[in-house]
Design a protein around this motif. Structure first.
Motif, PDB file in Angstrom:
ATOM      1  N   THR A  11       8.393 -33.829  90.732  1.00 13.18           N
ATOM      2  CA  THR A  11       9.095 -34.822  89.913  1.00 13.18           C
ATOM      3  C   THR A  11       9.326 -34.276  88.508  1.00 13.18           C
ATOM      4  O   THR A  11      10.419 -34.396  87.957  1.00 13.18           O
ATOM      5  N   ARG A  12       8.297 -33.666  87.935  1.00 12.50           N
ATOM      6  CA  ARG A  12       8.417 -33.126  86.571  1.00 12.50           C
ATOM      7  C   ARG A  12       9.462 -32.007  86.508  1.00 12.50           C
ATOM      8  O   ARG A  12      10.265 -31.957  85.574  1.00 12.50           O
ATOM      9  N   GLU A  13       9.472 -31.138  87.496  1.00 16.59           N
ATOM     10  CA  GLU A  13      10.460 -30.050  87.526  1.00 16.59           C
ATOM     11  C   GLU A  13      11.876 -30.598  87.671  1.00 16.59           C
ATOM     12  O   GLU A  13      12.805 -30.120  87.015  1.00 16.59           O
ATOM     13  N   ARG A  26      11.195 -41.215  88.890  1.00 16.37           N
ATOM     14  CA  ARG A  26      10.461 -42.149  89.753  1.00 16.37           C
ATOM     15  C   ARG A  26      11.201 -43.481  89.884  1.00 16.37           C
ATOM     16  O   ARG A  26      11.245 -44.078  90.966  1.00 16.37           O
ATOM     17  N   GLU A  27      11.818 -43.944  88.806  1.00 16.06           N
ATOM     18  CA  GLU A  27      12.600 -45.183  88.844  1.00 16.06           C
ATOM     19  C   GLU A  27      13.797 -45.036  89.782  1.00 16.06           C
ATOM     20  O   GLU A  27      14.099 -45.936  90.565  1.00 16.06           O
ATOM     21  N   TRP A  28      14.471 -43.901  89.720  1.00 11.42           N
ATOM     22  CA  TRP A  28      15.624 -43.663  90.594  1.00 11.42           C
ATOM     23  C   TRP A  28      15.204 -43.685  92.058  1.00 11.42           C
ATOM     24  O   TRP A  28      15.947 -44.161  92.907  1.00 11.42           O
ATOM     25  N   VAL A  29      14.002 -43.158  92.355  1.00 10.95           N
ATOM     26  CA  VAL A  29      13.499 -43.198  93.729  1.00 10.95           C
ATOM     27  C   VAL A  29      13.255 -44.651  94.132  1.00 10.95           C
ATOM     28  O   VAL A  29      13.674 -45.085  95.216  1.00 10.95           O
ATOM     29  N   ARG A  30      12.591 -45.427  93.272  1.00 14.92           N
ATOM     30  CA  ARG A  30      12.320 -46.846  93.583  1.00 14.92           C
ATOM     31  C   ARG A  30      13.610 -47.624  93.811  1.00 14.92           C
ATOM     32  O   ARG A  30      13.672 -48.504  94.669  1.00 14.92           O
ATOM     33  N   PHE A  45       6.069 -37.151  94.939  1.00 13.25           N
ATOM     34  CA  PHE A  45       7.354 -36.794  95.520  1.00 13.25           C
ATOM     35  C   PHE A  45       7.622 -35.306  95.390  1.00 13.25           C
ATOM     36  O   PHE A  45       7.230 -34.674  94.418  1.00 13.25           O
ATOM     37  N   ARG A  46       8.340 -34.771  96.371  1.00 12.38           N
ATOM     38  CA  ARG A  46       8.860 -33.410  96.316  1.00 12.38           C
ATOM     39  C   ARG A  46      10.349 -33.498  96.637  1.00 12.38           C
ATOM     40  O   ARG A  46      10.764 -34.241  97.526  1.00 12.38           O
ATOM     41  N   PHE A  47      11.131 -32.730  95.890  1.00 14.62           N
ATOM     42  CA  PHE A  47      12.579 -32.832  95.983  1.00 14.62           C
ATOM     43  C   PHE A  47      13.212 -31.494  96.308  1.00 14.62           C
ATOM     44  O   PHE A  47      12.740 -30.450  95.870  1.00 14.62           O
ATOM     45  N   ASP A  48      14.307 -31.549  97.040  1.00 21.70           N
ATOM     46  CA  ASP A  48      15.189 -30.413  97.225  1.00 21.70           C
ATOM     47  C   ASP A  48      16.283 -30.565  96.176  1.00 21.70           C
ATOM     48  O   ASP A  48      17.038 -31.547  96.193  1.00 21.70           O
ATOM     49  N   LEU A  49      16.343 -29.638  95.240  1.00 21.59           N
ATOM     50  CA  LEU A  49      17.268 -29.767  94.114  1.00 21.59           C
ATOM     51  C   LEU A  49      18.706 -29.937  94.585  1.00 21.59           C
ATOM     52  O   LEU A  49      19.430 -30.792  94.076  1.00 21.59           O
ATOM     53  N   ASP A  50      19.132 -29.140  95.560  1.00 25.12           N
ATOM     54  CA  ASP A  50      20.515 -29.250  96.048  1.00 25.12           C
ATOM     55  C   ASP A  50      20.795 -30.643  96.610  1.00 25.12           C
ATOM     56  O   ASP A  50      21.863 -31.213  96.372  1.00 25.12           O
ATOM     57  N   ASP A  51      19.835 -31.193  97.351  1.00 26.97           N
ATOM     58  CA  ASP A  51      20.020 -32.539  97.911  1.00 26.97           C
ATOM     59  C   ASP A  51      20.147 -33.588  96.812  1.00 26.97           C
ATOM     60  O   ASP A  51      21.000 -34.472  96.880  1.00 26.97           O
ATOM     61  N   VAL A  52      19.295 -33.494  95.801  1.00 34.16           N
ATOM     62  CA  VAL A  52      19.340 -34.470  94.711  1.00 34.16           C
ATOM     63  C   VAL A  52      20.661 -34.368  93.957  1.00 34.16           C
ATOM     64  O   VAL A  52      21.288 -35.389  93.650  1.00 34.16           O
ATOM     65  N   LEU A  53      21.092 -33.156  93.672  1.00 29.46           N
ATOM     66  CA  LEU A  53      22.367 -32.999  92.960  1.00 29.46           C
ATOM     67  C   LEU A  53      23.515 -33.604  93.760  1.00 29.46           C
ATOM     68  O   LEU A  53      24.405 -34.245  93.197  1.00 29.46           O
TER      69      LEU A  53
END
Length: 66
Positions: A11-13, A26-30, A45-53
């Protein structure tokens, strides 16, 4: 066997990349605005940067960011 996928980020990254506060992520996830690729047993949470973008369309960038 390599998958060619980027490693998942915290999340921090993700917040640092998007130039927002980690609580904003975290708010965007909620709110359902973004979906993490994984959630650890501890609830982080763990994110795939490409997916989030892709989910955001374009990452928000502050106009005053240097």
């Amino acid at each position: 066997m390599p998958t060619g996928r980027r490693p998942l980020i915290t999340t921090r990254e993700l917040a640092r990349h998007l130039q927002v506060h980690p609580e904003t992520v975290r708010e965007w996830v909620r709110e359902g605005r973004i979906t993490p690729a994984a959630t650890t047993p501890g609830g982080q949470f763990r994110f795939d940067l490409d997916d989030v973008l892709a989910q955001l369309g374009q990452p928000r960038k502050r106009p005053d960011a240097h």
